[in-house]
Each structure stands twice: as C-alpha cells, then as structure tokens.
Design a protein around this motif. Sequence first.
Motif, mmCIF file in Angstrom:
data_model
loop_
_atom_site.group_PDB
_atom_site.id
_atom_site.type_symbol
_atom_site.label_atom_id
_atom_site.label_comp_id
_atom_site.label_asym_id
_atom_site.label_seq_id
_atom_site.Cartn_x
_atom_site.Cartn_y
_atom_site.Cartn_z
ATOM 1 N N ALA A 1 0.826 -1.209 0.000
ATOM 2 C CA ALA A 1 0.000 0.000 0.000
ATOM 3 C C ALA A 1 0.864 1.267 0.000
ATOM 4 O O ALA A 1 0.629 2.179 -0.802
ATOM 5 C CB ALA A 1 -0.946 -0.010 1.206
ATOM 6 N N GLU B 1 1.237 3.836 -3.237
ATOM 7 C CA GLU B 1 0.881 5.251 -3.044
ATOM 8 C C GLU B 1 2.059 6.137 -3.471
ATOM 9 O O GLU B 1 1.888 7.146 -4.159
ATOM 10 C CB GLU B 1 0.522 5.495 -1.577
ATOM 11 C CG GLU B 1 -0.247 6.781 -1.358
ATOM 12 C CD GLU B 1 -0.526 7.022 0.128
ATOM 13 O OE1 GLU B 1 -0.496 8.196 0.534
ATOM 14 O OE2 GLU B 1 -0.754 6.036 0.859
ATOM 15 N N SER C 1 -4.140 -2.405 -8.456
ATOM 16 C CA SER C 1 -4.726 -2.250 -7.122
ATOM 17 C C SER C 1 -5.876 -1.239 -7.152
ATOM 18 O O SER C 1 -6.863 -1.406 -6.434
ATOM 19 C CB SER C 1 -3.659 -1.847 -6.103
ATOM 20 O OG SER C 1 -3.408 -0.467 -6.154
ATOM 21 N N SER C 2 -5.794 -0.206 -8.018
ATOM 22 C CA SER C 2 -6.917 0.736 -8.167
ATOM 23 C C SER C 2 -8.134 0.015 -8.729
ATOM 24 O O SER C 2 -9.275 0.311 -8.378
ATOM 25 C CB SER C 2 -6.566 1.868 -9.133
ATOM 26 O OG SER C 2 -5.377 2.498 -8.771
ATOM 27 N N ARG C 3 -7.859 -0.924 -9.623
ATOM 28 C CA ARG C 3 -8.935 -1.677 -10.280
ATOM 29 C C ARG C 3 -9.722 -2.488 -9.253
ATOM 30 O O ARG C 3 -10.922 -2.692 -9.402
ATOM 31 C CB ARG C 3 -8.273 -2.624 -11.284
ATOM 32 C CG ARG C 3 -9.075 -2.952 -12.474
ATOM 33 C CD ARG C 3 -8.249 -3.782 -13.431
ATOM 34 N NE ARG C 3 -7.918 -5.084 -12.867
ATOM 35 C CZ ARG C 3 -7.079 -5.945 -13.437
ATOM 36 N NH1 ARG C 3 -6.444 -5.625 -14.539
ATOM 37 N NH2 ARG C 3 -6.854 -7.104 -12.887
ATOM 38 N N ASP C 4 -8.991 -2.952 -8.223
ATOM 39 C CA ASP C 4 -9.640 -3.784 -7.202
ATOM 40 C C ASP C 4 -10.552 -2.963 -6.289
ATOM 41 O O ASP C 4 -11.429 -3.518 -5.634
ATOM 42 C CB ASP C 4 -8.576 -4.483 -6.337
ATOM 43 C CG ASP C 4 -7.730 -5.447 -7.149
ATOM 44 O OD1 ASP C 4 -8.185 -5.841 -8.236
ATOM 45 O OD2 ASP C 4 -6.619 -5.798 -6.701
ATOM 46 N N VAL C 5 -10.314 -1.643 -6.226
ATOM 47 C CA VAL C 5 -11.148 -0.807 -5.357
ATOM 48 C C VAL C 5 -12.563 -0.780 -5.938
ATOM 49 O O VAL C 5 -12.753 -0.507 -7.111
ATOM 50 C CB VAL C 5 -10.586 0.627 -5.289
ATOM 51 C CG1 VAL C 5 -11.522 1.528 -4.496
ATOM 52 C CG2 VAL C 5 -9.194 0.617 -4.676
ATOM 53 N N GLU C 6 -13.550 -1.063 -5.091
ATOM 54 C CA GLU C 6 -14.918 -1.088 -5.592
ATOM 55 C C GLU C 6 -15.345 0.318 -5.986
ATOM 56 O O GLU C 6 -15.094 1.285 -5.263
ATOM 57 C CB GLU C 6 -15.859 -1.661 -4.528
ATOM 58 C CG GLU C 6 -17.064 -2.330 -5.169
ATOM 59 C CD GLU C 6 -17.981 -2.942 -4.124
ATOM 60 O OE1 GLU C 6 -19.175 -3.054 -4.397
ATOM 61 O OE2 GLU C 6 -17.468 -3.287 -3.033
ATOM 62 N N TRP C 7 -15.963 0.405 -7.163
ATOM 63 C CA TRP C 7 -16.447 1.689 -7.637
ATOM 64 C C TRP C 7 -17.960 1.587 -7.730
ATOM 65 O O TRP C 7 -18.491 0.844 -8.547
ATOM 66 C CB TRP C 7 -15.836 1.981 -9.017
ATOM 67 C CG TRP C 7 -16.329 3.249 -9.626
ATOM 68 C CD1 TRP C 7 -15.888 4.510 -9.377
ATOM 69 C CD2 TRP C 7 -17.366 3.379 -10.603
ATOM 70 N NE1 TRP C 7 -16.584 5.423 -10.130
ATOM 71 C CE2 TRP C 7 -17.496 4.748 -10.880
ATOM 72 C CE3 TRP C 7 -18.207 2.476 -11.253
ATOM 73 C CZ2 TRP C 7 -18.430 5.238 -11.794
ATOM 74 C CZ3 TRP C 7 -19.139 2.954 -12.157
ATOM 75 C CH2 TRP C 7 -19.242 4.322 -12.420
ATOM 76 N N ARG D 1 -13.352 -0.842 -15.154
ATOM 77 C CA ARG D 1 -14.237 0.267 -14.795
ATOM 78 C C ARG D 1 -15.480 0.319 -15.705
ATOM 79 O O ARG D 1 -16.598 0.560 -15.250
ATOM 80 C CB ARG D 1 -13.448 1.581 -14.867
ATOM 81 C CG ARG D 1 -14.187 2.809 -14.401
ATOM 82 C CD ARG D 1 -14.730 2.679 -12.980
ATOM 83 N NE ARG D 1 -13.734 2.489 -11.942
ATOM 84 C CZ ARG D 1 -13.078 3.462 -11.309
ATOM 85 N NH1 ARG D 1 -13.337 4.712 -11.603
ATOM 86 N NH2 ARG D 1 -12.202 3.195 -10.381
#
Lengths: 199, 199
Positions: A14, A18, A65-71, A127
């Motif tokens: 993480a 970042e 890792s951004s892709r894994d964040v739920e949108w 996305r």
Amino acid sequence: MTNRPGGRSARVRAVVLEATYAELVRCGYLGMTVENVADRAGVHKTTVYRRWGTVDVLIADALDSSRDVEWPAPDTGSLEGDLIAIATEVVDVFTDPARSAVPEAVVTAALQSSRARQAKKDFYASRHAQAAVVVTRAIQRGELAADTDAVELIRFTCAPLYYRIFITGEPIDHAAAERAARAALVAARAGLLAAAPNA
Amino acid sequence: MTNRPGGRSARVRAVVLEATYAELVRCGYLGMTVENVADRAGVHKTTVYRRWGTVDVLIADALDSSRDVEWPAPDTGSLEGDLIAIATEVVDVFTDPARSAVPEAVVTAALQSSRARQAKKDFYASRHAQAAVVVTRAIQRGELAADTDAVELIRFTCAPLYYRIFITGEPIDHAAAERAARAALVAARAGLLAAAPNA
C-alpha cells in the motif's frame, strides 16, 4: 514476509503503490526511479527491487490495485440520470487538479510503456464493466433494447469528455457531461449501439 | 537570410520541422534536443537555436506549419457520408504506424509541455473548423437544423475513436468509424448538439 491480507506485506504494498502514484505525478514516467519510490515510501530499495523490479511493474501494480477498489455505479432511478452521473464524475475528476493528476500521468505513461499501456487497458475494461451495470439494469426495466452493447454505451458517454481533455484541450463542464450522456443515450435508443453491429 | 516564401529560409524551416517530427517520434518530447534536430536536418545548430531557441518552439512551429497545410474536407453528397469519411480517415491514420507516430508523439508532448499543449489545441481547432464545412453545407441543403453546432458534431464524430486509441487502448476499425459518425448524426438530428444548449 507473508501475503496475508492486512499483513506487513500488504501494508508495504500500500505505501509503495501510493508512493508510485506520487512519483508518477511528480516526475512522469520517464523521470521516475525505483529508488525515489522506495525513498518516498520509507521502504528499503532492495525490498522494492525484489518485489517489483522496475518502474513499469510498479505502475502496473498500482493500476491493478486501483482496479480492485470497488467503484459504486450510480443508481438514480433512470438510465439518463445514471449516465449523466457517470459523465459528471468524469468532469469532476478532470476539473480538480488534485484528482486529475494521476489519470493524466497514467495516460502519459501508457504512451511511453507497453506495460503501463496494458495495465491502463485492463483498468478501463474493469471500470467500464462496473459502469455498464446501469445499462443492464435499464434493459431489465425495459428502458432500452436487450441487444444494446452496455459497455459501448458507457464508452460513448465518456468519449466526448476525454476527447476535450486529452486531444483538443478544450474545457469541460457539467453541461458538456449532460450533452455527452444524452447524445450517447439517443444513439443507443436508435439502435446504433447494438451488441452485434451490421458492419 | 530572407523570409521569402520558397526562399532559403523557407527551405531551412521545412527541413528543420520535418526533422523535429522525426526526432519527436524517435525519442519523445523529453528525449528531444535542439542539437539532434539540427544534426538530422543537416543545418548548423546555431541556426536552429537562433531561429527557434527551444524544443518547445520547434514542436509548436511544426504543428503550426501542419495547420497551414490545406486539408480537403470530404464531399460525398450526404452529411452521413461525409461524417463517415472523416471518421474513417481517423481510423486509417491510427491503424497505420507510419501515420500515427506523429499525432501520438504530439499528444504525449502536449501532456508534458504547455507550449506543445497550446499548439496542439490550435491545431485541432483549425482542423475542426475545416471539417465543419461538411456540416454547414448540410445545413444549407436543409439536411440539419440551422442551430446545430457544426464543430460539436465533428467532435462527437471523432471522440469515440480517439477514446479507444488514447484512453482505453481498444482496437478501431471501419465499423467503429461508421458507428461513431451515425451516433453523432442521430444526436445532432435530435437537437442535442445545438449551438446554444439549454444547459
């Protein structure tokens, strides 16, 4: 070192990812180094080299890792409202320098690195699939023909905004977002965005 | 040295700007140097420094000179045919590596240099204005409402293709060109691309 979620390894990932975004924004793809990412993250550079190896891998992992964040897809009750909400979010991101810096740096990196290009492609595919839920829900409600290509409708909703941002360099605003969403919807209703086009 | 069109000065400009594009494609904006452009052009570097000064000015002048080249708008007899021709040209350029290299390098440069960004913006404004002739002709023929924003219709015709090329990294083909042109046209016919939107 383990790969337990929430463990030391996940915390290292993480902070390193970042720092990857921060360095990408600060110096661009061509100016980035693994050393500077490690320094900024406060992690020994050997750790970063061993786990990621190159700047390309760092960027790709950051995008993954951004892709894994739920949108959360919008749910306004109408397809037009949902599409306008999606387009409006694009405008809100790209008119806020604090939020636009990362996607702009990613598009630039993708023009310079095939690894970043693939990671960006995967990011947008993910996305788009998440956003397409608003279209499949509308089809279930009977608002739109069942053969509509849901992802294509999302692409057409976003495209006029990205065209201004990245190609022509013209301004965008909420009126432009509404116009893009409505134009995409009228094309879908006319059957022009069907899943199997008569090409 | 004079500024007579076709004189020595114009010939020097032509070879230097050609070398500018070639170097931009070869090393990208951040890798370019005035020296390498001069070397490639076979012109003394002092000449290039005196006349252009920096890489930014070279790129801006190259784009300005491209803008001056007349671009013949299609004239197929129908607005749909003309818009499909414009979209098809975008596809033909960007599926040919020999033709796509320069615009891709220019978009990258514009993400890294405000001078290149302005020159690219001017370039697209000029090209849009030239292409918009197909719309104003269609309005004169009575094919479209007089309040249609001609340039906006051109933007909507091109945007879905550029979105795939530069943002999502998805393929484009002639079917995608026809779809983009027809979707833009149906939005215009629905009054969604009017010059003074009710925003």
